[in-house]
Design a protein around this motif. Structure first.
Motif, PDB file in Angstrom:
ATOM      1  N   THR A  14       3.366  -7.361   8.154  1.00 33.88           N
ATOM      2  CA  THR A  14       3.772  -8.773   8.198  1.00 33.88           C
ATOM      3  C   THR A  14       4.913  -9.034   7.225  1.00 33.88           C
TER       4      THR A  14
ATOM      5  N   LEU B 121      -4.270  -1.119  12.837  1.00 39.67           N
ATOM      6  CA  LEU B 121      -3.960  -1.322  11.422  1.00 39.67           C
ATOM      7  C   LEU B 121      -5.138  -1.897  10.654  1.00 39.67           C
TER       8      LEU B 121
ATOM      9  N   VAL C 162      -1.117  -7.400  17.143  1.00 44.01           N
ATOM     10  CA  VAL C 162      -2.433  -6.840  16.818  1.00 44.01           C
ATOM     11  C   VAL C 162      -3.464  -7.231  17.871  1.00 44.01           C
TER      12      VAL C 162
ATOM     13  N   ASN D 274      -4.861 -12.032  11.415  1.00 35.93           N
ATOM     14  CA  ASN D 274      -4.287 -11.736  12.730  1.00 35.93           C
ATOM     15  C   ASN D 274      -3.333 -12.837  13.188  1.00 35.93           C
TER      16      ASN D 274
ATOM     17  N   LYS E  63      -1.908  -4.592   8.029  1.00 33.10           N
ATOM     18  CA  LYS E  63      -1.395  -5.770   8.734  1.00 33.10           C
ATOM     19  C   LYS E  63      -0.555  -6.644   7.803  1.00 33.10           C
TER      20      LYS E  63
ATOM     21  N   THR F  81      -0.243  -0.390  15.956  1.00 30.97           N
ATOM     22  CA  THR F  81      -0.348  -1.798  15.555  1.00 30.97           C
ATOM     23  C   THR F  81      -1.767  -2.331  15.616  1.00 30.97           C
ATOM     24  N   GLN F  82      -2.445  -2.134  16.729  1.00 28.34           N
ATOM     25  CA  GLN F  82      -3.782  -2.699  16.899  1.00 28.34           C
ATOM     26  C   GLN F  82      -4.851  -1.927  16.136  1.00 28.34           C
TER      27      GLN F  82
ATOM     28  N   PHE G  57      -0.139 -12.512  11.256  1.00 30.18           N
ATOM     29  CA  PHE G  57       0.632 -11.378  11.778  1.00 30.18           C
ATOM     30  C   PHE G  57       1.381 -11.788  13.050  1.00 30.18           C
TER      31      PHE G  57
END
Length: 451
Positions: A415, A406, A64, A48, A411, A403-404, A51
């Protein structure tokens, strides 16, 4: 001798850009994964943090986590610092430090700067860098003051000043992060300001200035003295305005009767919201409407605009408006039976046309490849996945809710796509291929049927 050859291979300008961005992203990820960067008991996972660091450095804005809820003030400032470096370029920052210490800028460093700024030549590159830094800080300062004045009506003065600074830097650099979760239980971004002409106008101006590029801003500021604009500036401005107007019309007509977006707004509100959503597809990432509630036709049209993106040498991504203009010019020239692509009585070289075609095709293949990969790893609708992939490549930062949600593989894929989108497919291709050599011969011309 062998070591010199290896160093020469590693230290070409495109490779330095790639390695420099990777180093900044890695440093940012380490800082964001530390306990100091989060407002919660557990620090961010490294995936995270990586990302978020990539999204900030590549001025994308996809998140995220909610920065305003999950990050501490230290974490927000790290994010903002990465946005600033990513927006004006780490090479620009390094040049600023060198100039402060009166260090001479070498020929190799000028080549790197030329590559980073997408500038046509090395002539005046250091002077341009000085202007980039000055214009960026000045525009961000003005944006900070204007936003802080408005935010001070909703929150204490010092918090309004902080919010003004964060959102001015984030918006001008086309990152699109917001920290409104800091004052609400959930963040709806700028949606609550959909009817506020003051906020909308400031956001649109900041996004537009960040998206047209520093070369164009410099041209506009010196116009009173020179009374002329470069061909690059003319193409950027005319194409950008055409795309913004077209986008506004399409979004307005498509969403006019949509109860979840424009229908509840007044006529001026409808036009203002449509205009902002069109401007933000230049790579801004700031929205005042719920993107997930937009009709699929609108979402698909926004995908096209995000793929085109902003101008070369700007804080935005995409294939760039100049590339799009050259492609349209080539189609028109072919349809009219003309050999040359001409803009404002200037002929565009065939090499530039080939480069535009190559960049567009590589970018299209990248988006398709990552969309297919995400279709395997994510259990989501295809349009949502295509929207997310295009937004990541165009460093736009607009999402329709994927997005959140993924997966870890998703992710990592996004990225990598944000990284490719910020550097540009051609820069990465140049970085990974050896120096081109001229062949001493040409093959005979063959004939092939097209269409």
């Amino acid at each position: 001798m062998k070591r010199k050859k290896i160093l020469r291979f590693l230290l070409t300008p495109p490779k330095i850009l790639v390695l420099g961005f990777m180093l900044i992203i890695l440093t940012g990820a380490i800082l964001l994964s530390s306990p100091l960067a989060t407002s919660e008991a557990e620090p961010l996972s490294f995936v995270n943090a990586l990302f978020m660091a990539t999204s900030a450095t590549c001025v994308t804005g996809l998140a995220v986590i909610d920065p305003g809820i999950h990050l501490s003030t230290f974490g927000e400032l790290v994010l903002l610092f990465l946005v600033q470096i990513g927006g004006i370029g780490f090479t620009t920052m390094a040049t600023l430090i060198a100039l402060l210490f009166n260090k001479r800028i070498s020929l190799k460093e000028r080549l790197i700067l030329q590559q980073a700024m997408n500038h046509g030549s090395m002539e005046g590159i250091v002077r341009l860098i000085r202007k980039v830094i000055l214009y960026s800080l000045l525009i961000e300062l003005i944006g900070t003051i204007l936003l802080a004045i408005r935010f001070s009506l909703d929150m204490p003065f010092w918090k309004a000043a902080y919010f003004g600074m964060f959102h001015s830097i984030s918006t001008f650099n086309n990152a699109g992060f917001n920290i409104f979760g800091n004052i609400h239980e959930f963040s709806d971004g700028f949606n609550s300001y959909v009817n506020d002409p003051y906020i909308n106008l400031i956001l649109m101006v900041l996004i537009f200035l960040g998206g047209i590029g520093f070369i164009v801003i410099s041209d506009l500021l010196s116009y009173r003295e020179t009374r002329k604009l470069s061909l690059h500036s003319k193409i950027v401005l005319s194409t950008s305005v055409c795309l913004i107007v077209l986008g506004t019309i399409v979004i307005y007509l498509s969403e006019y009767s949509n109860q979840d977006t424009l229908k509840a707004l007044s006529e001026p509100g409808k036009l203002m919201a449509s205009l902002l959503q069109s401007v933000t597809t230049r790579s801004g990432g700031i929205t005042t409407l719920d993107t997930a509630s937009l009709r699929q036709s609108t979402q698909f049209f926004m995908i096209i605009l995000m793929f085109i993106g902003a101008a070369p040498g700007s804080t935005g991504g995409g294939i760039k408006v100049t590339t799009f203009a050259i492609l349209i010019g080539a189609v028109i020239s072919m349809a009219r039976g003309k050999e040359d692509v001409v803009f404002f009585r200037n002929r565009i070289s065939k090499e530039v046309v080939y480069k535009a075609i190559t960049l567009t095709l590589l970018s299209f293949l990248l988006v398709i490849a990552f969309t297919m990969l995400l279709s395997i790893t994510e259990d989501q609708q295809f349009l949502s996945i295509l929207f997310e992939a295009t937004s990541a490549f165009g460093t736009c930062g607009i999402s329709i809710g994927l997005t959140q949600q993924l997966s870890p593989i998703g992710k990592i894929a996004i990225t990598f796509l944000m990284f490719l989108g910020r550097l540009g497919p051609l820069t990465l291709a140049y970085a990974l291929t050896p120096k081109k050599q001229k062949t001493p011969f040409r093959y005979p011309e063959g004939k092939i049927t097209i269409g």
